[in-house]
Write an enzyme that holds these catalytic residues in place. Structure first.
Site, short mmCIF file in Angstrom:
data_model
loop_
_atom_site.label_atom_id
_atom_site.label_comp_id
_atom_site.label_asym_id
_atom_site.label_seq_id
_atom_site.Cartn_x
_atom_site.Cartn_y
_atom_site.Cartn_z
N THR A 152 0.88 -1.16 0.00
CA THR A 152 0.00 0.00 0.00
C THR A 152 0.92 1.21 0.00
OG1 THR A 152 -0.14 0.14 2.42
CG2 THR A 152 -1.81 -1.20 1.30
N HIS A 153 0.53 2.24 -0.74
CA HIS A 153 1.38 3.43 -0.90
C HIS A 153 2.75 3.07 -1.49
CE1 HIS A 153 -1.56 5.57 1.60
NE2 HIS A 153 -1.51 4.52 2.39
N SER A 274 18.83 -0.02 -26.02
CA SER A 274 19.14 1.40 -26.15
C SER A 274 20.10 1.59 -27.32
CB SER A 274 19.78 1.91 -24.86
OG SER A 274 20.40 3.17 -25.07
N LYS A 280 21.16 -1.73 -21.47
CA LYS A 280 19.76 -1.45 -21.20
C LYS A 280 18.84 -2.55 -21.71
CE LYS A 280 18.05 1.63 -19.63
NZ LYS A 280 17.69 2.89 -20.30
N GLU A 287 5.37 0.06 -21.34
CA GLU A 287 5.24 1.51 -21.32
C GLU A 287 4.25 1.99 -22.37
OE1 GLU A 287 9.25 2.84 -21.75
OE2 GLU A 287 9.80 2.34 -19.69
N TYR A 314 -30.13 14.19 -36.32
CA TYR A 314 -28.75 14.03 -36.80
C TYR A 314 -28.13 15.39 -37.10
CZ TYR A 314 -24.72 12.56 -39.53
OH TYR A 314 -23.44 12.38 -39.98
N GLN A 319 -20.50 12.86 -37.73
CA GLN A 319 -19.59 12.17 -38.63
C GLN A 319 -18.27 11.87 -37.94
OE1 GLN A 319 -19.43 13.00 -42.97
NE2 GLN A 319 -17.39 13.82 -42.54
N LYS A 322 -16.88 8.22 -35.41
CA LYS A 322 -16.23 6.93 -35.68
C LYS A 322 -14.72 6.90 -35.42
CE LYS A 322 -18.71 7.35 -39.37
NZ LYS A 322 -19.85 8.08 -38.77
#
Length: 454
Positions: A152-153, A274, A280, A287, A314, A319, A322
């Site tokens: 927790t925390h 990297s 790395k 991410e 309408y 339009q 979507k």
């Protein structure tokens, strides 16, 4: 299409801003399916002849085959997928193609197509969520007794099992599936036959088109039917909730993969390197899942703002309904598949997890509970006694289980030898036997229950 009312054509800029074919071509299959259902109904009702209905249906099949093979061409002069289909149909079968648009409008046409597309998208998401749940259950089953720190925390709190932790995400995905299913149930009404906004004077059989397209029933109000985008908002809100859950798990994998934690080693297939630092090993897939959650939430916000304050029925603003849904769906599917792949192939460093659980005084609550249960101490007093024991252990640089009995009794004489039975992390997790708790016994029950819910 609508030039009879106008003396001149639209400007090039008007054509460009008005065209939606660049994105609404995505539901050409839905448009052709709805058109076939519509013309079959027109033929059955005698609104068009059986011969014309058969000719139109055959022509639509040809258009579908062409699009399947070669994709949908884009001509902004034809504006949208509906007019692309109708124009190509006219090229194939001649003027009889014009009968297809009898008793319908592009308003009810797009509302129908979009519902069909969102319904299929929900089914696709549900399948991926179920697959991810199976991955979580399988990994939880491997680690039903593996001890790790619960936080927790982001501070070590109490020891839990890794299986219990993974099943927490199973529960999140279970709720996500329920949200998508609820959205699907609400959207499964057929707008076709509402026409522009007021219905039509033709004797339509809306029950027939509903059955042909797999809808539960026709929509009850034509004004609402052509202007409603609740189904798209429901999808986006469910997608946002799901993306937030995926982002939380992605964040944990990112933290766990960092050197200070070292709880996991992410698979090569979902990591990158990297360009300058050869050592790395970056959790880029996780991410990106975390980042996609922001874009999905943004898509939801975009449509909320578009629909805010629109009068019935309408408006052309709609339009723009979507692209946010298409983008959110693509990102959600990619996130689900990537994160499921990561969890399935991640190497959990159980030794590091156990060491972290043992190092953080995570059995302090067990000491307090023992004082309450065995020594009859009120919990608030037990909390204070335990705090003094933790401070002593911290000062000495040892765990609670390593403090000598006489030192514990100097803090409170009611403590006896049996306290050491609860001060190990294994004893702690075994003791959490309440329903839904982290004990291996309860985790095994949760796993069996989860298997029945997928």
């Amino acid at each position: 299409m609508w030039g009879g009312r106008f003396g001149g054509g639209p400007s090039a800029l008007m054509r460009e801003i008005n065209a939606s074919i660049g994105f609404d071509k995505r539901f050409w299959r839905e448009d052709i399916a709805a058109s076939k259902a519509h013309v079959a109904m027109l033929g059955a009702q005698g609104i068009v002849s059986a011969e014309d209905a058969a000719t139109i249906a055959g022509g639509l099949d040809t258009v579908a085959a062409e699009y399947e093979a070669n994709g949908v061409p884009e001509d902004i002069a034809l504006e949208d997928i509906h007019m692309h289909v109708e124009a190509r149909l006219a090229e194939l079968i001649g003027p009889v193609a014009g009968r297809l648009h009898t008793a319908r409008s592009r308003n009810d046409q797009v509302a129908t197509d979009f519902r069909l597309w969102v319904r299929a998208a929900i089914d696709e998401v549900d399948s991926s969520l179920a697959a991810f749940q199976r991955v979580l259950v399988a990994r939880a089953e491997e680690h039903e007794e593996t001890v790790m720190p619960g936080f927790t925390h982001l501070q070590a709190a109490q020891p839990v099992t890794l299986g219990h932790h993974l099943l927490a995400y199973f529960e999140m995905l279970r709720r996500d599936r329920l949200r998508f299913r609820d959205a699907r149930a609400r959207l499964n009404e057929n707008p076709l036959g509402s026409a522009a906004l007021a219905g039509t004077s033709f004797p339509l059989d809306r029950e027939a088109t509903s059955a042909a397209l797999g809808f539960d029933r026709p929509t009850a109000n034509s004004l609402d039917a052509v202007s409603d985008r609740d189904f798209a908002l429901d999808y986006l809100m469910a997608a946002t909730s799901c993306a937030l859950h995926l982002s939380r798990l992605a964040e944990e994998l990112i933290i766990w993969a960092s050197q200070p934690f070292g709880f996991v080693r992410l698979p090569d297939a979902f990591s990158t390197g990297s360009s300058i630092m050869p050592q790395k090993r970056n959790p880029d897939a996780a991410e990106l899942v975390r980042g996609h959650a922001g874009r999905i939430a943004g898509a939801m916000t975009a449509l909320v703002i578009t629909m805010k304050g629109l009068p019935l029925a309408y408006s052309k603003d709609m339009q723009d309904d979507k692209p946010p849904v298409f983008e959110a769906h693509d990102l959600l599917m990619l996130s689900l598949q990537a994160l499921a792949g990561m969890v399935e192939t991640t190497d959990f460093r159980t030794d590091r997890m156990r060491a972290a659980a043992e190092a953080g005084f995570s059995t302090a609550t067990d000491l307090a509970d023992w004082l309450v249960r065995v020594a009859g101490v009120p919990f608030r007093e037990a909390h204070h006694i335990t705090g003094r024991a933790v401070k002593l252990a911290e000062d000495r640089g040892v765990g609670l289980a390593e403090i000598e009995l006489h030192a514990l009794q100097a803090i409170d004489p009611r403590i006896d030898e049996s306290v050491y039975q609860v001060l190990t992390v294994d004893a702690s997790v075994r003791s959490r036997t309440s329903y839904g708790g982290t004990s291996p016994e309860r985790v095994r029950e949760q796993i069996e229950r989860a298997k029945g819910q997928i």
